[in-house]
Design a protein around this motif. Structure first.
Motif, PDB file in Angstrom:
ATOM      1  N   THR A 114       0.831  -1.210   0.000  1.00 36.42           N
ATOM      2  CA  THR A 114       0.000   0.000   0.000  1.00 36.42           C
ATOM      3  C   THR A 114       0.863   1.257   0.000  1.00 36.42           C
ATOM      4  N   ALA A 117       2.279   1.742  -3.433  1.00 35.44           N
ATOM      5  CA  ALA A 117       1.275   2.244  -4.367  1.00 35.44           C
ATOM      6  C   ALA A 117       1.050   3.741  -4.172  1.00 35.44           C
ATOM      7  N   CYS A 208      -6.389  -3.911   0.334  1.00 32.85           N
ATOM      8  CA  CYS A 208      -6.367  -4.098  -1.116  1.00 32.85           C
ATOM      9  C   CYS A 208      -6.992  -2.897  -1.822  1.00 32.85           C
ATOM     10  N   THR A 211      -4.729  -0.071  -1.868  1.00 37.55           N
ATOM     11  CA  THR A 211      -3.613  -0.304  -2.785  1.00 37.55           C
ATOM     12  C   THR A 211      -4.034  -0.117  -4.235  1.00 37.55           C
ATOM     13  N   ILE A 212      -5.244  -0.564  -4.570  1.00 37.90           N
ATOM     14  CA  ILE A 212      -5.717  -0.466  -5.951  1.00 37.90           C
ATOM     15  C   ILE A 212      -6.124   0.963  -6.309  1.00 37.90           C
ATOM     16  N   TYR A 215      -3.708   3.178  -8.106  1.00 34.31           N
ATOM     17  CA  TYR A 215      -3.489   2.796  -9.494  1.00 34.31           C
ATOM     18  C   TYR A 215      -4.645   3.239 -10.387  1.00 34.31           C
ATOM     19  N   LEU A 242       1.924  -3.509  -9.968  1.00 34.69           N
ATOM     20  CA  LEU A 242       0.481  -3.757 -10.009  1.00 34.69           C
ATOM     21  C   LEU A 242       0.192  -5.240 -10.245  1.00 34.69           C
ATOM     22  N   ILE A 246      -1.883  -7.759  -7.642  1.00 40.38           N
ATOM     23  CA  ILE A 246      -3.046  -8.558  -8.030  1.00 40.38           C
ATOM     24  C   ILE A 246      -2.827 -10.034  -7.694  1.00 40.38           C
ATOM     25  N   TYR A 249      -2.866 -10.628  -3.754  1.00 41.11           N
ATOM     26  CA  TYR A 249      -4.173 -10.579  -3.097  1.00 41.11           C
ATOM     27  C   TYR A 249      -5.098 -11.692  -3.573  1.00 41.11           C
TER      28      TYR A 249
END
Length: 275
Positions: A114, A117, A208, A211-212, A215, A242, A246, A249
């Protein structure tokens, strides 16, 4: 009939009862383990020796590589030993210590991903503010990730080992994890399992999402770049990270968001709790 005697040690059976299969499994695991150690050690050495790589992005990458060397080392040596010997005896405290270290390091990787990111998002989405990402702040983010991992694992370990465990103490598995040992509980573990499922789900899905989200902002920002070279440069700095996020997770969700009552390390193994 199930033996209700409280046990203080557990026996891991490893991958297989056949010697040839155990040897093949041990060789394969050893090869993957050494390859992972060599690859991550190379990254750490390169970042440390090259002064041009002494930036926040590579600082986090070096910490991630160190972490990826540590948490396989918690389990793999004992996996190799159990594969070659056919079994591996673990005391209650050995199992607890190994589980604590393993879950702490896995949780730490979640929080560190995290931070990485957010670092990439700040560099691409808000480059004028990237100056705040000082070495001091990078160290603080890493320390915060360690503390978060330890605090999460304290809950996870207490939740797992608050149950009494009964015989038989032979576990058809290959490393010290929470799911197989919770199946040995002398009493119904549904309430504890539900609490674990909710907390683990909230932590994994929450971290998650955090973290996403960076992006998503990065992709939205890159789509506004008209230069093909600029787009390629922006994607090259974060695409590999990235992909790793993925895969990490997805694997973690399959492994730890499955209720223990449905868990079975082998197809034919029983999955019911002792009465």
């Amino acid at each position: 009939m199930m033996n209700d005697t409280t046990v203080t040690e557990f026996i891991l059976q490893g991958f297989s009862d056949e010697l040839e299969m155990r040897i093949m499994s041990a060789v394969l695991v050893l090869f993957i383990y050494l390859f992972a150690l060599l690859g991550n050690a190379s990254v750490i050495a390169a970042v440390t020796r090259d002064s041009h790589l002494h930036t926040s992005m590579y600082f986090f990458l070096k910490n991630l590589s160190f972490l990826d060397m540590c948490y396989p080392s918690v389990t793999v040596p004992k996996v190799l030993a159990s594969s070659l010997a056919g079994s591996n005896v673990n005391s209650f405290w050995e199992w607890m210590a190994e589980l604590f270290l393993f879950v702490t390091l896995c949780a730490l990787e979640c929080f560190l991903l995290t931070s990485m990111a957010c670092n990439r998002c700040l560099a691409i989405h808000r480059p004028l503010l990237y100056g705040i990402m000082s070495r001091k702040l990078c160290y603080e983010l890493v320390v915060a990730a360690w503390l978060s991992g330890v605090l999460y694992d304290i809950f996870h370990t207490i939740n797992t080992f608050s149950l009494p465990f009964c015989g038989p103490n032979i576990i058809n598995y290959f490393f010290c994890d929470s799911s197989p040992i919770m199946r040995l509980s002398c009493r119904d573990a549904c309430a504890i399992e539900e609490v674990r499922f909710v907390v683990v789900g909230c932590v994994i899905l929450g971290v998650c999402a955090l973290t996403i989200l960076p992006y998503v902002l990065i992709i939205a920002n890159v789509m506004q770049i008209h230069s093909a070279g600029g787009c390629q440069k922006a994607f090259s700095t974060c695409s590999s990270h990235l992909v790793w996020v993925i895969l990490f997770y997805i694997a973690g969700s399959f492994a730890y968001l499955t209720p223990t009552a449905q868990y079975s390390p082998t197809e034919e193994g029983p999955s019911s709790h002792p009465a």
